[in-house]
Design a protein around this motif. Structure first.
Motif, PDB file in Angstrom:
ATOM      1  N   ARG A   1      41.626  23.085 -14.337  1.00 47.40           N
ATOM      2  CA  ARG A   1      41.924  23.812 -15.568  1.00 47.40           C
ATOM      3  C   ARG A   1      43.333  22.645 -16.403  1.00 47.40           C
ATOM      4  O   ARG A   1      42.855  22.168 -17.054  1.00 47.40           O
TER       5      ARG A   1
ATOM      6  N   ARG B   1      29.894  18.070 -15.758  1.00 51.94           N
ATOM      7  CA  ARG B   1      30.342  19.403 -16.229  1.00 51.94           C
ATOM      8  C   ARG B   1      29.152  20.746 -16.268  1.00 51.94           C
ATOM      9  O   ARG B   1      29.518  21.836 -16.366  1.00 51.94           O
TER      10      ARG B   1
ATOM     11  N   ALA C   1      31.675  23.865 -15.032  1.00 49.57           N
ATOM     12  CA  ALA C   1      31.300  25.026 -16.019  1.00 49.57           C
ATOM     13  C   ALA C   1      31.423  26.729 -15.055  1.00 49.57           C
ATOM     14  O   ALA C   1      31.584  27.405 -15.178  1.00 49.57           O
TER      15      ALA C   1
ATOM     16  N   GLU D   1      36.406  24.701 -18.371  1.00 50.90           N
ATOM     17  CA  GLU D   1      35.445  23.714 -19.861  1.00 50.90           C
ATOM     18  C   GLU D   1      35.638  22.413 -19.770  1.00 50.90           C
ATOM     19  O   GLU D   1      37.018  22.357 -19.861  1.00 50.90           O
TER      20      GLU D   1
ATOM     21  N   ARG E   1      35.700  16.688 -23.373  1.00 52.45           N
ATOM     22  CA  ARG E   1      34.623  16.019 -24.284  1.00 52.45           C
ATOM     23  C   ARG E   1      34.850  14.596 -23.632  1.00 52.45           C
ATOM     24  O   ARG E   1      35.444  13.727 -24.136  1.00 52.45           O
TER      25      ARG E   1
END
Length: 293
Positions: free
Chosen positions: A52, A84, A88, A93, A96
């Motif tokens: 995280r 990714r 998930a 998350e 980006r």
């Protein structure tokens, strides 16, 4: 020792997402590489709490290391996509990060004459007559019905006797109905009659020399050998026969939605690449035939 998070990820892909064994291995390997990199990068064991905290800089560093291992843009893009998905799955998350640009290649179809010449050459070079009959049937099925080679290898004796259509199970266990041309049906029937091994209803339709399941690798190897003798390019693979099936149907006016169903594509965007193929073919015809080209 495999990381527990990567093991759980693999179980999820296999059980819940119904991904192929090849996809599961590739995605789990990516997760293992990421976890090992982060453990080394941060100097501690990786758990969900640490995941995280990772940012875009961590992922850039991970991809930079993979780049140093000489992977190209397409491989780097697949790696980032798998990362990714893994993040998930564990409830994190993903930061980006713009992925590498990948130029989408246009499949290179071969002409009907080349497709038949390829199948004929593979059959002629077989060590035993019945194996030649089998190889002819396999390649005619790929070209005549647009199957992936793995789909052909997964067919069982339950499809016999061959009718005007056949149920084919493709990616993610999605079943579709494909029409079977009379020539394809006759080729399969000839193989079944010539095969020295019993074809069981719940066993593979296409058998190897010793009676076991035929390997897709053997089909690819036979095609590689045959294409060299015919002067065909490296892109002439068993999968190229599927591309040719799609391109030739589209060129004869097939509806894109119908083609999507025949190929077993999950989305129309996967099928739309064949419009580029057809345009490329038309451009080749124009260049070769137009006096001003």
């Amino acid at each position: 020792m495999p990381h527990p998070l990567a093991v759980r990820w693999g179980d999820h892909l296999r059980r819940d997402r119904r991904r192929s064994p090849h996809t599961v291995r590739a995605y789990v390997a990516t997760a293992e590489r990421l976890l090992a990199f982060l453990a080394d990068h941060h100097g501690q064991a990786v758990d969900v709490a640490l995941l995280r905290t990772i940012g875009a800089a961590d992922l850039r560093a991970f991809l930079a290391r993979r780049r140093n291992e000489n992977i190209g843009n397409a491989s780097a893009a697949r790696e980032l996509s798998a990362v990714r998905g893994f993040l998930a799955f564990v409830g994190v998350e993903a930061p980006r990060l713009k992925g590498p640009r990948v130029k989408r290649g246009v499949p290179r179809p071969i002409s009907p004459d080349e497709a038949l010449a390829l199948a004929d050459t593979v059959a002629e070079e077989a060590h035993q007559p019945w194996i030649g009959t089998r190889d002819w049937a396999v390649l005619l099925l790929l070209y005549g019905a647009g199957l992936r080679v793995g789909e052909a290898m997964a067919l069982t004796g339950a499809v016999l006797p061959i009718g005007e259509a056949m149920a084919v199970t493709g990616k993610r266990d999605k079943t579709r109905i494909v029409p079977i041309l009379p020539q394809v049906r006759e080729a399969i029937e000839a193989y079944v009659a010539a095969c020295p091994w019993p074809i069981e209803r719940d066993g593979p339709l296409f058998l190897g020399a010793r009676g076991g399941p035929l390997s897709a690798a053997l089909v690819r190897r036979a095609v590689r050998k045959a294409r060299a003798g015919l002067g065909l390019g490296d892109r002439t693979t068993p999968h190229a026969l599927r591309h040719s099936f799609a391109t030739h149907l589209l060129g004869r006016g097939a509806d894109l939605r119908a083609l999507q169903e025949l190929l077993g594509h999950a989305s129309l965007s996967s099928t739309q690449i064949y419009t580029a193929v057809d345009a490329a073919h038309l451009l080749d015809v124009y260049r070769n035939a137009h006096p001003r080209a």
